[in-house]
Design a protein around this motif. Structure first.
Motif, PDB file in Angstrom:
ATOM      1  N   UNK A   1      -6.203  -9.102  49.796  1.00  0.00           N
ATOM      2  CA  UNK A   1      -5.773  -8.112  48.803  1.00  0.00           C
ATOM      3  C   UNK A   1      -6.414  -8.290  47.428  1.00  0.00           C
ATOM      4  N   UNK A   2      -6.857  -9.505  47.130  1.00  0.00           N
ATOM      5  CA  UNK A   2      -7.524  -9.718  45.840  1.00  0.00           C
ATOM      6  C   UNK A   2      -8.796  -8.885  45.748  1.00  0.00           C
ATOM      7  N   UNK A   3      -9.502  -8.752  46.863  1.00  0.00           N
ATOM      8  CA  UNK A   3     -10.722  -7.937  46.874  1.00  0.00           C
ATOM      9  C   UNK A   3     -10.395  -6.472  46.617  1.00  0.00           C
TER      10      UNK A   3
ATOM     11  N   UNK B   1       5.974   5.352  33.426  1.00  0.00           N
ATOM     12  CA  UNK B   1       4.582   5.297  32.976  1.00  0.00           C
ATOM     13  C   UNK B   1       4.515   4.959  31.493  1.00  0.00           C
ATOM     14  N   UNK B   2       3.299   5.011  30.937  1.00  0.00           N
ATOM     15  CA  UNK B   2       3.047   4.717  29.518  1.00  0.00           C
ATOM     16  C   UNK B   2       3.277   3.240  29.206  1.00  0.00           C
ATOM     17  N   UNK B   3       2.923   2.384  30.150  1.00  0.00           N
ATOM     18  CA  UNK B   3       2.971   0.951  29.879  1.00  0.00           C
ATOM     19  C   UNK B   3       1.710   0.528  29.128  1.00  0.00           C
ATOM     20  N   UNK B   4       1.849  -0.496  28.334  1.00  0.00           N
ATOM     21  CA  UNK B   4       0.682  -1.110  27.712  1.00  0.00           C
ATOM     22  C   UNK B   4      -0.066  -1.906  28.774  1.00  0.00           C
ATOM     23  N   UNK B   5      -1.412  -1.844  28.798  1.00  0.00           N
ATOM     24  CA  UNK B   5      -2.147  -2.650  29.774  1.00  0.00           C
ATOM     25  C   UNK B   5      -1.732  -4.112  29.699  1.00  0.00           C
ATOM     26  N   UNK B   6      -1.383  -4.671  30.855  1.00  0.00           N
ATOM     27  CA  UNK B   6      -0.870  -6.044  30.850  1.00  0.00           C
ATOM     28  C   UNK B   6      -0.929  -6.623  32.247  1.00  0.00           C
ATOM     29  N   UNK B   7      -0.712  -7.922  32.320  1.00  0.00           N
ATOM     30  CA  UNK B   7      -0.579  -8.638  33.594  1.00  0.00           C
ATOM     31  C   UNK B   7       0.616  -9.575  33.469  1.00  0.00           C
ATOM     32  N   UNK B   8       1.511  -9.501  34.438  1.00  0.00           N
ATOM     33  CA  UNK B   8       2.678 -10.393  34.458  1.00  0.00           C
ATOM     34  C   UNK B   8       2.761 -11.061  35.829  1.00  0.00           C
ATOM     35  N   UNK B   9       2.953 -12.360  35.811  1.00  0.00           N
ATOM     36  CA  UNK B   9       3.025 -13.113  37.066  1.00  0.00           C
ATOM     37  C   UNK B   9       4.476 -13.487  37.361  1.00  0.00           C
ATOM     38  N   UNK B  10       4.917 -13.137  38.571  1.00  0.00           N
ATOM     39  CA  UNK B  10       6.248 -13.501  39.041  1.00  0.00           C
ATOM     40  C   UNK B  10       6.113 -14.584  40.114  1.00  0.00           C
ATOM     41  N   UNK B  11       7.217 -14.957  40.699  1.00  0.00           N
ATOM     42  CA  UNK B  11       7.217 -16.123  41.586  1.00  0.00           C
ATOM     43  C   UNK B  11       6.246 -15.961  42.757  1.00  0.00           C
ATOM     44  N   UNK B  12       6.261 -14.805  43.415  1.00  0.00           N
ATOM     45  CA  UNK B  12       5.424 -14.652  44.603  1.00  0.00           C
ATOM     46  C   UNK B  12       4.534 -13.413  44.542  1.00  0.00           C
ATOM     47  N   UNK B  13       4.417 -12.815  43.373  1.00  0.00           N
ATOM     48  CA  UNK B  13       3.500 -11.683  43.256  1.00  0.00           C
ATOM     49  C   UNK B  13       3.086 -11.511  41.792  1.00  0.00           C
ATOM     50  N   UNK B  14       2.085 -10.676  41.628  1.00  0.00           N
ATOM     51  CA  UNK B  14       1.527 -10.395  40.304  1.00  0.00           C
ATOM     52  C   UNK B  14       1.636  -8.897  40.040  1.00  0.00           C
ATOM     53  N   UNK B  15       1.993  -8.547  38.808  1.00  0.00           N
ATOM     54  CA  UNK B  15       2.070  -7.140  38.413  1.00  0.00           C
ATOM     55  C   UNK B  15       1.017  -6.871  37.344  1.00  0.00           C
ATOM     56  N   UNK B  16       0.234  -5.819  37.551  1.00  0.00           N
ATOM     57  CA  UNK B  16      -0.837  -5.471  36.617  1.00  0.00           C
ATOM     58  C   UNK B  16      -0.764  -3.987  36.294  1.00  0.00           C
ATOM     59  N   UNK B  17      -0.867  -3.662  35.018  1.00  0.00           N
ATOM     60  CA  UNK B  17      -0.887  -2.271  34.578  1.00  0.00           C
ATOM     61  C   UNK B  17      -2.182  -2.021  33.815  1.00  0.00           C
TER      62      UNK B  17
ATOM     63  N   UNK C   1       0.281  -7.279  43.408  1.00  0.00           N
ATOM     64  CA  UNK C   1      -0.550  -8.094  44.280  1.00  0.00           C
ATOM     65  C   UNK C   1       0.268  -9.242  44.834  1.00  0.00           C
ATOM     66  N   UNK C   2       0.361  -9.301  46.153  1.00  0.00           N
ATOM     67  CA  UNK C   2       1.024 -10.400  46.825  1.00  0.00           C
ATOM     68  C   UNK C   2       0.064 -11.114  47.755  1.00  0.00           C
ATOM     69  N   UNK C   3       0.562 -12.067  48.500  1.00  0.00           N
ATOM     70  CA  UNK C   3      -0.311 -12.840  49.392  1.00  0.00           C
ATOM     71  C   UNK C   3      -0.857 -12.004  50.530  1.00  0.00           C
ATOM     72  N   UNK C   4      -0.106 -10.963  50.941  1.00  0.00           N
ATOM     73  CA  UNK C   4      -0.567 -10.149  52.064  1.00  0.00           C
ATOM     74  C   UNK C   4      -0.361  -8.654  51.816  1.00  0.00           C
ATOM     75  N   UNK C   5      -0.346  -8.245  50.562  1.00  0.00           N
ATOM     76  CA  UNK C   5      -0.208  -6.810  50.278  1.00  0.00           C
ATOM     77  C   UNK C   5      -0.770  -6.477  48.903  1.00  0.00           C
ATOM     78  N   UNK C   6      -1.150  -5.213  48.757  1.00  0.00           N
ATOM     79  CA  UNK C   6      -1.478  -4.634  47.462  1.00  0.00           C
ATOM     80  C   UNK C   6      -0.802  -3.262  47.412  1.00  0.00           C
ATOM     81  N   UNK C   7       0.032  -3.078  46.424  1.00  0.00           N
ATOM     82  CA  UNK C   7       0.693  -1.794  46.193  1.00  0.00           C
ATOM     83  C   UNK C   7       0.164  -1.231  44.884  1.00  0.00           C
ATOM     84  N   UNK C   8      -0.430  -0.042  44.935  1.00  0.00           N
ATOM     85  CA  UNK C   8      -0.917   0.624  43.729  1.00  0.00           C
ATOM     86  C   UNK C   8      -0.070   1.866  43.488  1.00  0.00           C
ATOM     87  N   UNK C   9       0.399   2.010  42.266  1.00  0.00           N
ATOM     88  CA  UNK C   9       1.242   3.143  41.868  1.00  0.00           C
ATOM     89  C   UNK C   9       0.512   3.866  40.748  1.00  0.00           C
TER      90      UNK C   9
END
Length: 329
Positions: free
Chosen positions: A147-149, A77-93, A113-121
């Motif tokens: 999952x974008x919605x 935890x304690x990440x700075x708010x950010x968005x990072x895009x990888x090859x087949x998914x997106x990571x957002x904090x 966020x992926x094409x067919x999933x959303x994982x929230x931690x």
């Protein structure tokens, strides 16, 4: 709730087909089978986890094939708010914010966020995503957009909390301003400093999120989702403006408070000087008449002593009247 159900790190997990919920098991094999069963482009699985360990996170993310650096960020935890895009998914904090009794508490939500999933931690207390999930599940056709919605619903709920916190901060700043300009003696400097510190903490949660949300609004999200993220961007801009205004008002309140203290100290010094002057007259007369000369008026005159006392009293009354008229008393 902010605790795990039945000791499991996964708080909630469900498949959404045409926006309708289908519950699924939480183990890794079931997750992999659920992912395989998602055939329509808008069908997806939404997994919600709470404070997983590295081992628990590895078990969840294995079927999703997430980037290890993003997984590491999600666990720590304690990440700075950010968005990072990888090859087949997106990571957002993002940072969640709660405010009470002049104290801002932050927690954290990390999302994949992926094409067919959303994982929230989720880390920390204060923002239960199950309420967000239940609300969006009851809205017709909301989750039909994939999952974008769901990600939009999460971020929108966080930003709505920002707006509530900004409004509460503004109320507290108004209280400080009323206290500073009340005319009575107050000790507002400590509260002003505390509010400025909380405003700074609030700024750290809000400001880094503006740029990635702006990117979502213009090109990094499906075209149908962009207006929704533009709306979030507008809300973030209003919150940012509110934070800037709050900080500016607190600066002004602090300067005004220090000026009030200076004025009060000047008033105190004038009153002390006036009081010293009032005591100086009888002290001087008593000093003169206490030097035991032979030729004192009251030694041979019956009314000499009352005359001296009366003259002293009249001089003191006159000085008090003059000081009162000039505002020194």
């Amino acid at each position: 709730m902010d605790t795990r159900d039945n000791g499991t790190v996964i708080i909630d997990c469900a498949i959404y087909r045409n926006g309708k919920r289908e519950d699924t098991s939480h183990d890794a094999v079931s997750l992999e089978n659920a992912l395989t069963s998602l055939t329509d482009k808008n069908d997806f699985i939404w997994i919600g986890a709470f404070e997983p360990t590295a081992a628990e996170m590895a078990e969840i993310t294995a079927p999703l094939k997430l980037h290890p650096l993003a997984v590491e960020d999600a666990v720590n935890a304690h990440q700075r708010p950010k968005v990072e895009r990888y090859r087949d998914h997106l990571f957002m904090s993002v940072k969640t914010v709660t405010y009470a009794n002049d104290d801002i508490q932050t927690a954290e939500i990390n999302a994949f966020l992926g094409s067919n999933y959303l994982l929230t931690v989720r880390h920390g207390k204060g923002h239960d995503l199950r309420a967000v999930r239940q609300r969006v599940e009851t809205q017709d056709r909301e989750l039909e957009h994939g999952p974008t919605a769901a990600l939009y619903a999460v971020v929108d709920s966080v930003v709505d909390d920002y707006a509530h916190v900004a409004a509460e901060l503004e109320i507290d700043v108004q209280e400080v301003e009323s206290s500073v300009f009340s005319g009575s003696r107050t000790s507002d400097s400590s509260r002003i400093y505390r509010l400025k510190r909380e405003a700074l903490e609030f700024r750290r949660a809000v400001m880094p999120l503006r740029e990635p949300v702006s990117r979502f609004a213009v090109g990094e999200m499906p075209e149908a989702a962009r207006p929704y993220f533009r709306d979030i961007g507008d809300h973030l801009s209003r919150v940012a403006e509110s934070i800037d205004a709050t900080d500016h008002l607190l600066d002004n309140a602090l300067h005004a408070h220090m000026a009030q203290l200076s004025i009060q100290q000047n008033d105190d010094m004038r009153k002390l000087a006036a009081g010293a002057a009032l005591f100086a007259v009888p002290t001087a007369i008593a000093g003169i008449y206490g030097m035991n000369f032979e030729h004192m008026p009251e030694l041979s005159w019956t009314y000499g002593y009352p005359l001296v006392l009366g003259t002293t009293l009249l001089l003191c009354i006159y000085l008090a009247w003059r000081f009162k008229k000039s505002g020194w008393l």
